[in-house]
Write an enzyme that holds these catalytic residues in place. Structure first.
Site, short mmCIF file in Angstrom:
data_model
loop_
_atom_site.label_atom_id
_atom_site.label_comp_id
_atom_site.label_asym_id
_atom_site.label_seq_id
_atom_site.Cartn_x
_atom_site.Cartn_y
_atom_site.Cartn_z
N GLN A 67 1.22 -10.74 10.63
CA GLN A 67 1.73 -9.91 9.57
C GLN A 67 0.84 -8.42 9.88
OE1 GLN A 67 0.20 -8.96 5.95
NE2 GLN A 67 2.23 -9.48 4.88
N GLN A 90 0.89 -1.19 -0.08
CA GLN A 90 -0.05 -0.02 0.04
C GLN A 90 0.87 1.36 0.12
OE1 GLN A 90 -3.29 -0.89 2.54
NE2 GLN A 90 -4.19 1.20 2.16
N ARG A 99 -9.32 -8.11 3.80
CA ARG A 99 -8.19 -7.62 4.65
C ARG A 99 -8.44 -6.14 4.81
NH1 ARG A 99 -2.81 -6.11 3.79
NH2 ARG A 99 -1.16 -7.08 5.52
N SER A 103 4.19 -6.07 2.92
CA SER A 103 2.98 -6.18 3.63
C SER A 103 1.93 -6.83 2.59
CB SER A 103 2.63 -4.86 3.72
OG SER A 103 1.44 -4.68 4.56
N LEU A 104 0.99 -6.00 2.21
CA LEU A 104 -0.11 -6.59 1.27
C LEU A 104 0.59 -7.53 0.13
CD1 LEU A 104 -2.54 -6.49 -0.57
CD2 LEU A 104 -1.87 -4.32 -1.29
N HIS A 138 0.34 -2.40 10.89
CA HIS A 138 1.72 -3.22 11.41
C HIS A 138 1.66 -2.60 12.93
CE1 HIS A 138 2.05 -5.16 7.67
NE2 HIS A 138 2.03 -3.95 6.99
#
Length: 315
Positions: A252, A13, A118, A93-94, A203
C-alpha cells in the site's frame, strides 16, 4: 436500522486539523481514553499536540499519521458506546490501519506506534522538495495513465497514486515528473490539474524503500482474525485472512489507493450507509460521487455525532 448495511470509513493524510477529537474527548470518556492510550503508547504528551499544537507540527507526516488514527478510533469507540455497529470498514491510505483496529485485527497501541514509524519512514524515503503530488480532475483514467507514462519517459517518475472517485485522480512522483504530467493533462483536456501541498510522493514507486523497511515493522505486529469485513486499498476487495495484512499494508505504501473501486465494492455488497470517522467530510464527498443514493454521515465532533445518531435512529 436492522436492514441497513453500514460501513465505517477512516480518512487519510490531508484531513488533519488542529484540535481534532478534542470536543468528543471532552464529552465522552471513551474518546478521552483513546487519546490517553496514544500518550502512553508513544511515551509523550501526544494528545496535547493534537488538541493544542501548532498546525505546522501536526502537518509533519510522523505526527499526522498517529494523530488521524487516534482521532478516528476515538470517534469509533464513541459510536460503539452509542450502539452503532458496522459490518464493513475501509480506510483511505493511512486510514486502513484504523480500519484494521476497528476490525480487531490490530491493537490500537501497536497500530499507533506502527503508523508513527510509517510516517518517519515515508519522510526519510525521499528528500524534501524532490517529490510531489497533484490532483487531476475531469480526465478519464486511461487518458491520465497515458499522460503519466509519457511524462515519466522524459521528466522523471510519475504515476497515478489515488483513484479517488470518477474524474478525480491524484498523481505522485518526482517533482519534475508530476509538473510535466500536470502540463500534459491540461493540454489533453483535464478540467483542472493542481499541485498538492504534501511532504512527499506518497503511493508512488519512490516510496519503495519506505515499504521495504515498513515490512520489517509490520512483521513484528500481532495480527488477529478480522472481526469485520475490511476492504483493502491495493485490491479493493475484502481481506480473506489475517495473513494478508502485512503484505497488503507493505504494498500500500508504494501502490495506488483504489478508493473509487473500494466504495463500489461496498455498494455492491449492499452497503447503503457510510459513516466517516475523522475530521472533515472528504470521504463523504467521494462516496457521493460513486453512489448518489448512499447515506453519508461524517462524524468528527459532538454536533455531527448527534446528527448521525439521529439519522441512524430515524432510518
Amino acid at each position: 436500522m436492522n436492514k441497513q448495511k453500514t460501513a465505517i470509513l477512516f480518512p487519510g493524510q490531508g484531513s488533519q486539523v488542529p484540535g481534532m477529537g478534542k470536543d468528543l474527548a471532552e464529552h465522552h470518556e471513551a474518546a478521552a481514553a483513546v487519546f490517553q492510550a496514544a500518550d502512553r503508547a508513544l511515551n509523550e504528551p501526544f494528545s496535547e499536540l493534537v488538541f493544542h499544537g501548532a498546525e505546522e507540527e501536526l502537518k509533519k507526516t510522523a505526527n499526522t499519521q498517529p494523530a488521524l488514527l487516534t482521532a478516528g478510533i476515538a470517534i469509533w469507540r464513541v459510536l460503539q458506546e452509542k450502539g452503532v455497529d458496522a459490518e464493513y470498514t475501509a480506510g483511505h491510505s493511512l486510514g486502513e490501519y484504523a480500519s484494521l483496529v476497528a476490525a480487531e485485527a490490530l491493537s490500537f497501541d501497536e497500530a499507533v506506534c506502527a503508523v508513527r514509524k510509517r510516517g518517519e519512514l515515508m519522510e526519510e524515503a525521499v528528500p524534501e522538495g524532490t517529490g510531489a503530488m497533484a490532483a487531476v480532475l475531469g480526465m478519464e483514467r486511461a487518458d491520465l495513465e497515458s499522460v503519466t507514462e509519457e511524462a515519466a519517459q522524459t521528466a522523471g517518475a510519475v504515476e497515478p497514486a489515488n483513484y479517488n472517485a470518477p474524474g478525480q485522480i491524484v498523481i505522485s512522483g518526482s517533482r519534475e515528473g508530476v509538473e510535466k504530467a500536470v502540463g500534459l493533462a491540461k493540454e489533453r483536456g483535464a478540467k483542472k490539474a493542481v499541485m498538492l501541498n504534501v511532504s512527499g510522493p506518497f503511493h508512488s514507486s519512490l516510496m519503495k524503500p519506505a515499504a521495504d523497511k515498513m515490512e520489517q515493522e509490520l512483521n513484528g505486529l500481532t495480527i488477529s482474525p478480522l472481526q469485520r469485513t475490511v476492504i483493502a486499498n491495493v485490491s479493493a476487495s475484502a481481506y480473506s485472512s489475517a495473513e494478508q495484512v502485512t503484505s497488503s499494508l507493505t504494498e500500500q505504501i508504494h501502490a495506488p489507493v483504489k478508493w473509487e473501486e473500494t466504495i463500489q465494492t461496498l455498494v455492491d455488497e449492499g452497503v447503503d450507509t457510510f459513516i466517516e470517522a475523522g475530521p472533515g467530510k472528504v470521504l463523504s464527498g467521494l462516496v457521493k460521487k460513486v453512489s448518489r443514493r448512499a447515506t453519508v454521515l461524517p462524524v468528527y465532533d459532538e454536533e455531527t455525532l448527534n446528527a448521525a445518531l439521529e439519522k441512524l435512529a430515524i432510518d
